[in-house]
Write a protein that holds these residues in place. Structure first.
Motif, PDB file in Angstrom:
ATOM      1  N   ILE A 205       0.763  -1.206   0.149  1.00 36.96           N
ATOM      2  CA  ILE A 205       0.062   0.312   0.124  1.00 36.96           C
ATOM      3  C   ILE A 205       1.060   1.116  -0.096  1.00 36.96           C
ATOM      4  N   PHE A 206       0.592   2.221  -0.707  1.00 41.30           N
ATOM      5  CA  PHE A 206       1.373   3.467  -0.950  1.00 41.30           C
ATOM      6  C   PHE A 206       0.537   4.840  -0.579  1.00 41.30           C
ATOM      7  N   HIS A 207       1.358   5.566   0.181  1.00 40.82           N
ATOM      8  CA  HIS A 207       0.846   6.730   0.645  1.00 40.82           C
ATOM      9  C   HIS A 207       1.536   8.047   0.499  1.00 40.82           C
ATOM     10  N   GLY A 208       1.046   9.368   0.175  1.00 42.29           N
ATOM     11  CA  GLY A 208       1.435  10.506   0.426  1.00 42.29           C
ATOM     12  C   GLY A 208       1.064  11.139   1.604  1.00 42.29           C
ATOM     13  N   HIS A 209       0.799  12.362   1.450  1.00 37.08           N
ATOM     14  CA  HIS A 209       0.185  13.218   2.453  1.00 37.08           C
ATOM     15  C   HIS A 209       0.999  13.467   3.616  1.00 37.08           C
ATOM     16  N   ASP A 210       2.078  12.458   4.117  1.00 35.93           N
ATOM     17  CA  ASP A 210       2.926  12.818   5.388  1.00 35.93           C
ATOM     18  C   ASP A 210       4.109  13.264   4.640  1.00 35.93           C
ATOM     19  N   HIS A 211       4.369  14.597   4.581  1.00 39.99           N
ATOM     20  CA  HIS A 211       5.773  14.927   3.744  1.00 39.99           C
ATOM     21  C   HIS A 211       6.897  14.531   4.309  1.00 39.99           C
ATOM     22  N   ASP A 212       6.863  14.597   5.634  1.00 41.53           N
ATOM     23  CA  ASP A 212       8.019  14.270   6.081  1.00 41.53           C
ATOM     24  C   ASP A 212       8.247  12.681   6.485  1.00 41.53           C
ATOM     25  N   GLN A 213       7.657  11.949   5.835  1.00 37.25           N
ATOM     26  CA  GLN A 213       7.704  10.114   5.868  1.00 37.25           C
ATOM     27  C   GLN A 213       8.286  10.000   4.391  1.00 37.25           C
ATOM     28  N   ASP A 214       9.085   9.137   4.529  1.00 39.82           N
ATOM     29  CA  ASP A 214       9.768   8.588   3.250  1.00 39.82           C
ATOM     30  C   ASP A 214      10.146   7.092   3.383  1.00 39.82           C
TER      31      ASP A 214
END
Length: 272
Positions: A205-214
């Motif tokens: 599963i892939f997410h964006g939204h949390d810019h500080d999470q990579d």
């Protein structure tokens, strides 16, 4: 498993024509030929005031077009927050994305704030949609609305989608907002995570939204990937994206990519 994020070193302008950078890509972890190579990027925030949003997009397009020439890219998925609060910017964004040399798909994020009819007329499909490439399915779910609220993907729709693709070797799911409250901006969607955990051919599963999470977070046996950001005013110290490679021997690998420094971050490998 511990994941480390490397820091930003220097900015690199977008590449045009044949002015290519040297090849700094790592070798794949398998000798098998890849059958799909996908780039996942999120949070471009086109139009956000006091940011270099056009430059951010031009850089990303240059990086993706370079990858297309050097290693091949089958398609790109932009996983939400395409624009920043003003849906009238979708036309300008679509014109900018027209410079890409690969097909692309999009999901709706909380900052897109666009009505369903406008979304469909712009992109040609609903905010909840899926598509198939060979033996693999890609499900792109909506996690917001015209008001920009944080929402769980429609569970009945998702159930029907995973059932529809039950014969596929693997399913990859894309949701802008994470359905687990393990980040500052995540939400709790127990019905969604239970469904994903109990669907054997859901691989990631892939997410964006949390810019500080990579990095990667595990829930049960499923990896949930984050890709930082390539635009916006906050987040990781670099702007980058994720790469998903699926190989003919049914293995796959996913890693975060920083185009402006030592590039390969937070790699993860799986078996379909």
């Amino acid at each position: 498993m511990t994941f480390k994020r490397r820091t930003f070193l220097k900015s690199v302008p977008a590449l045009t024509g044949l002015g290519l950078m040297s090849d700094v890509y790592a070798e794949s972890p398998t000798t098998a030929k890849n059958i799909l190579r996908v780039i996942i990027a999120s949070d471009g925030h086109y139009g956000q005031p006091n940011t270099e949003f056009q430059e951010f997009h031009d850089d990303l397009i240059g990086w993706i077009n370079r990858e297309k020439l050097q290693k091949g890219v089958d398609f790109t998925i932009f996983n939400g927050d395409l624009v920043h609060d003003d849906p009238t910017l979708l036309y300008d964004l679509k014109t900018t994305l027209g410079k890409l040399q690969v097909p692309y798909y999009v999901t709706r994020g909380n900052h897109d704030k666009v009505a369903q009819d406008v979304w469909k007329s712009t992109w040609g499909y609903n905010t909840n949609h899926s598509f198939v490439k060979g033996r693999y399915a890609f499900i792109l779910g909506d996690t917001s609305n015209e008001k920009g609220e944080y929402l769980c993907t429609d569970p009945e729709w998702l159930k029907s989608e995973v059932a529809k693709h039950s014969d596929k070797k693997g399913i990859f799911v894309f949701l802008h907002i994470t359905p687990v409250k393990w980040t500052n901006h995540g939400i709790i969607c127990q019905e969604i995570t239970d469904l994903l955990e109990n669907t054997p051919n859901v691989k990631a599963i892939f997410h964006g939204h949390d810019h500080d999470q990579d990095g990667t977070k595990m829930l049960g046996k499923k990896p949930y990937f984050f890709d930082g950001h390539f635009g916006g005013s906050w987040g990781t110290s670099y702007k980058g994206y994720r790469v998903l490679e699926i190989f003919e021997d049914d293995t796959w690998t996913c890693y975060q990519y920083n185009p402006t420094a030592a590039p390969i971050l937070n790699s993860f490998s799986g078996k379909s």
